[in-house]
Design an enzyme around this catalytic site. Structure first.
Site, PDB file in Angstrom:
ATOM      1  N   GLY A 189       0.590  -1.384   0.159  1.00  0.00           N
ATOM      2  CA  GLY A 189       0.354   0.508   0.173  1.00  0.00           C
ATOM      3  C   GLY A 189       0.944   1.493   0.235  1.00  0.00           C
ATOM      4  N   SER A 190       1.916   1.208   0.455  1.00  0.00           N
ATOM      5  CA  SER A 190       2.728   2.715   1.227  1.00  0.00           C
ATOM      6  C   SER A 190       3.307   2.984  -0.285  1.00  0.00           C
ATOM      7  CB  SER A 190       3.933   2.279   1.692  1.00  0.00           C
ATOM      8  OG  SER A 190       3.190   1.781   3.284  1.00  0.00           O
ATOM      9  N   ASN A 194      -7.668   4.074   8.492  1.00  0.00           N
ATOM     10  CA  ASN A 194      -7.158   2.921   9.118  1.00  0.00           C
ATOM     11  C   ASN A 194      -6.917   2.447  11.048  1.00  0.00           C
ATOM     12  OD1 ASN A 194      -4.910   5.202   8.608  1.00  0.00           O
ATOM     13  ND2 ASN A 194      -4.100   3.047   9.911  1.00  0.00           N
ATOM     14  N   GLN A 240      -8.067  -0.316   3.206  1.00  0.00           N
ATOM     15  CA  GLN A 240      -8.730  -1.068   4.181  1.00  0.00           C
ATOM     16  C   GLN A 240      -9.904  -1.336   4.394  1.00  0.00           C
ATOM     17  OE1 GLN A 240      -8.445  -1.706   7.597  1.00  0.00           O
ATOM     18  NE2 GLN A 240      -5.858  -1.021   7.625  1.00  0.00           N
ATOM     19  N   SER A 250      -3.381  -3.553  -0.561  1.00  0.00           N
ATOM     20  CA  SER A 250      -2.377  -3.906   0.079  1.00  0.00           C
ATOM     21  C   SER A 250      -3.234  -5.245   0.244  1.00  0.00           C
ATOM     22  CB  SER A 250      -1.373  -3.241   1.272  1.00  0.00           C
ATOM     23  OG  SER A 250      -1.214  -4.484   1.884  1.00  0.00           O
ATOM     24  N   CYS A 264       2.305   2.011  12.939  1.00  0.00           N
ATOM     25  CA  CYS A 264       3.223   2.334  12.029  1.00  0.00           C
ATOM     26  C   CYS A 264       3.403   3.365  13.042  1.00  0.00           C
ATOM     27  CB  CYS A 264       2.655   3.235  10.559  1.00  0.00           C
ATOM     28  SG  CYS A 264       1.184   2.180  10.090  1.00  0.00           S
TER      29      CYS A 264
HETATM   30  C1  LIG Z   1      -1.785  -0.765   5.791  1.00  0.00           C
HETATM   31  C2  LIG Z   1      -2.212   0.383   5.332  1.00  0.00           C
HETATM   32  C3  LIG Z   1      -1.294   1.089   4.436  1.00  0.00           C
HETATM   33  C4  LIG Z   1      -0.139   0.996   4.118  1.00  0.00           C
HETATM   34  O1  LIG Z   1       0.138  -0.643   3.106  1.00  0.00           O
HETATM   35  P1  LIG Z   1       1.884  -1.253   3.395  1.00  0.00           P
HETATM   36  O2  LIG Z   1       1.109  -2.701   2.106  1.00  0.00           O
HETATM   37  O3  LIG Z   1       1.482  -1.965   4.673  1.00  0.00           O
HETATM   38  O4  LIG Z   1       2.847  -0.575   3.366  1.00  0.00           O
HETATM   39  C5  LIG Z   1      -1.680   2.137   3.600  1.00  0.00           C
HETATM   40  N1  LIG Z   1      -2.377   2.691   3.817  1.00  0.00           N
HETATM   41  C6  LIG Z   1      -2.814   2.688   4.866  1.00  0.00           C
HETATM   42  C7  LIG Z   1      -4.846   3.439   5.073  1.00  0.00           C
HETATM   43  C8  LIG Z   1      -3.163   1.079   5.559  1.00  0.00           C
HETATM   44  O5  LIG Z   1      -3.756   0.351   6.042  1.00  0.00           O
END
Ligand SMILES: *Cc1c(COP(=O)(O)O)cnc(C)c1O
Length: 395
Positions: free
Chosen positions: A70-71, A151, A179, A199, A324
């Site tokens: 996701g990042s 999140n 999410q 993600s 985080c």
């Molecule tokens: C977990 C999360 C991310 C990051 O995703 P990763 O795959 O861990 O890098 C980004 N945005 C939201 C809303 C998340 O919950």
């Protein structure tokens, strides 16, 4: 007792996704870019997964770019929109105050190179106001980026309405849907979403793999230069096992979505009702427009970190905000954004429940949190001041 109630941080992999991953690692280890027949099979498997994932969100296969999660998808979406905007002299971006740090930190980076960022308020409800968003749009706005579901407090944003407004004004719309994907229905065309981040490990896939949907015609900027993988937009040998297992996990999640919602919703409300009995406590974020798995409370007169340690000793895995930032002493930016003051934001607890929760576990959680809060308040100087009237209660 061991209760995993931190599904917003990560989820347990599904057995079918693990099986698909192992099978792929064992049998389809060739590099999809190689020439021979067996490598072509690996390539086909990759493209099959791409097609399946695309179909599950209403996209076309060529609109999906695989990422490390996701990042990375958030970074690539935002930096791409910024580059497109900059070419046209448009350097204004609209987002919200309670986005994930993958979004907020990327926006901060852009600010340093001359972009103007408007962070919309999210109010006490934890929901962006579409009228306020429309009013914030300018001639030079090149991107609106608003998360689908927060999140920390689980509030659901009016994504289709935001998409509508952005399309009407010709502004790109990205949503961090990490999410939401696999947890609620998504149709990028119907919801007029231009870019979307997801993600796998948030929907029972593996960690370190995700995807970016970018509507065809949107020129993406590379974060990683090298080979021509992912149509030249994301170099590096593909994480085939991760991608294949992600497609299995997503299909499963989408298929069982409604059943999961119906199972978890009453348990969530049972937990909310139980925890509301604790005096001087409050639910964070709107109760109605909220994910069926999220419970987030503030308790006056205690510290979240100590609460987590004691709950951990009772076998309950929970969070005080986002994983985080845990370890940092700053209170959650999300709770501050919905108007919680520092002291209150510090005493917060997020439970994100999973499919295997039952009422017996819910009762255990409620009893444990009640006990822990009472215990911590017993020697909290803040609580003593509240009780003696030296301070006044906020909640
Ligand atoms: C977990 C999360 C991310 C990051 O995703 P990763 O795959 O861990 O890098 C980004 N945005 C939201 C809303 C998340 O919950």
């Amino acid at each position: 007792m061991y209760i995993y109630a931190d599904n917003a941080a990560t989820t347990k992999m599904s057995p079918a996704a693990i099986q698909a991953m192992v099978e792929c690692l064992e049998k389809t280890y060739e590099n999809p870019s190689s020439f021979y027949m067996s490598a072509q099979r690996a390539k086909e498997r990759l493209e099959q997964a791409r097609g399946e994932i695309a179909a599950l969100i209403g996209a076309e296969a060529r609109e999906i770019i695989f990422t490390s999660g996701g990042s990375e998808a958030d970074n690539q979406a935002i930096l791409s929109a910024a580059a497109i905007g900059e070419k046209k002299g448009k350097k204004h971006i609209i987002s919200s105050a309670f986005e994930h740090h993958a979004v907020l930190h990327t926006l901060n980076k852009l600010k340093k190179s001359g972009f103007e960022i408007t962070l919309l308020p999210v109010h006490e409800s934890g929901i962006v106001d579409v009228k306020e968003l429309e009013a914030a749009l300018r001639e030079d706005t090149c991107l609106v980026t608003i998360m689908s579901v927060n999140n920390e407090i689980g509030t659901i944003q009016p994504i289709a309405q935001i998409g509508e407004v952005c399309r009407k004004h010709g502004v790109l719309f990205h949503t961090d849907a990490v999410q939401a994907v696999g947890h609620m229905p998504i149709d990028v065309k119907a919801q007029k979403i231009d870019m979307l981040s997801a993600s796998a490990h948030k929907f029972h896939g593996a960690k370190g793999v995700g995807f970016l949907y970018a509507r065809k015609g949107i020129a993406l900027t590379n974060l990683i230069e090298g080979g021509a993988q992912e149509r030249g937009k994301r170099a590096g040998t593909e994480n085939l096992a991760g991608v294949v297992s992600m497609s299995i996990a997503l299909r499963e999640s989408v298929q069982s979505m409604e059943q999961t919602r119906q199972k978890l919703l009453p348990v969530r409300d049972y937990l909310i009702a139980g925890l509301s009995e604790i005096p001087h406590s409050a639910l964070n974020g709107d109760q109605k427009e909220r994910m069926y798995n999220n419970i987030n409370f503030s308790f006056e007169g205690i510290e979240g970190e100590s609460m987590l340690i004691l709950l951990d000793q009772k076998g309950i895995c929970a969070s005080s905000g986002s994983a985080c930032t845990s370890g940092a002493l700053d209170p959650s930016h999300v709770l501050l954004a919905i108007g919680r003051v520092h002291d209150v934001a510090h005493g917060s607890l997020r439970l994100s429940i999973g499919e295997d929760i039952d009422y017996r576990q819910a009762d255990y959680i409620i009893a444990s949190v009640k006990e822990v809060v009472a215990h911590l308040r017993g020697f909290s100087p803040v609580w003593r001041d509240l009780q003696t009237g030296k301070r006044s209660y906020i909640l």
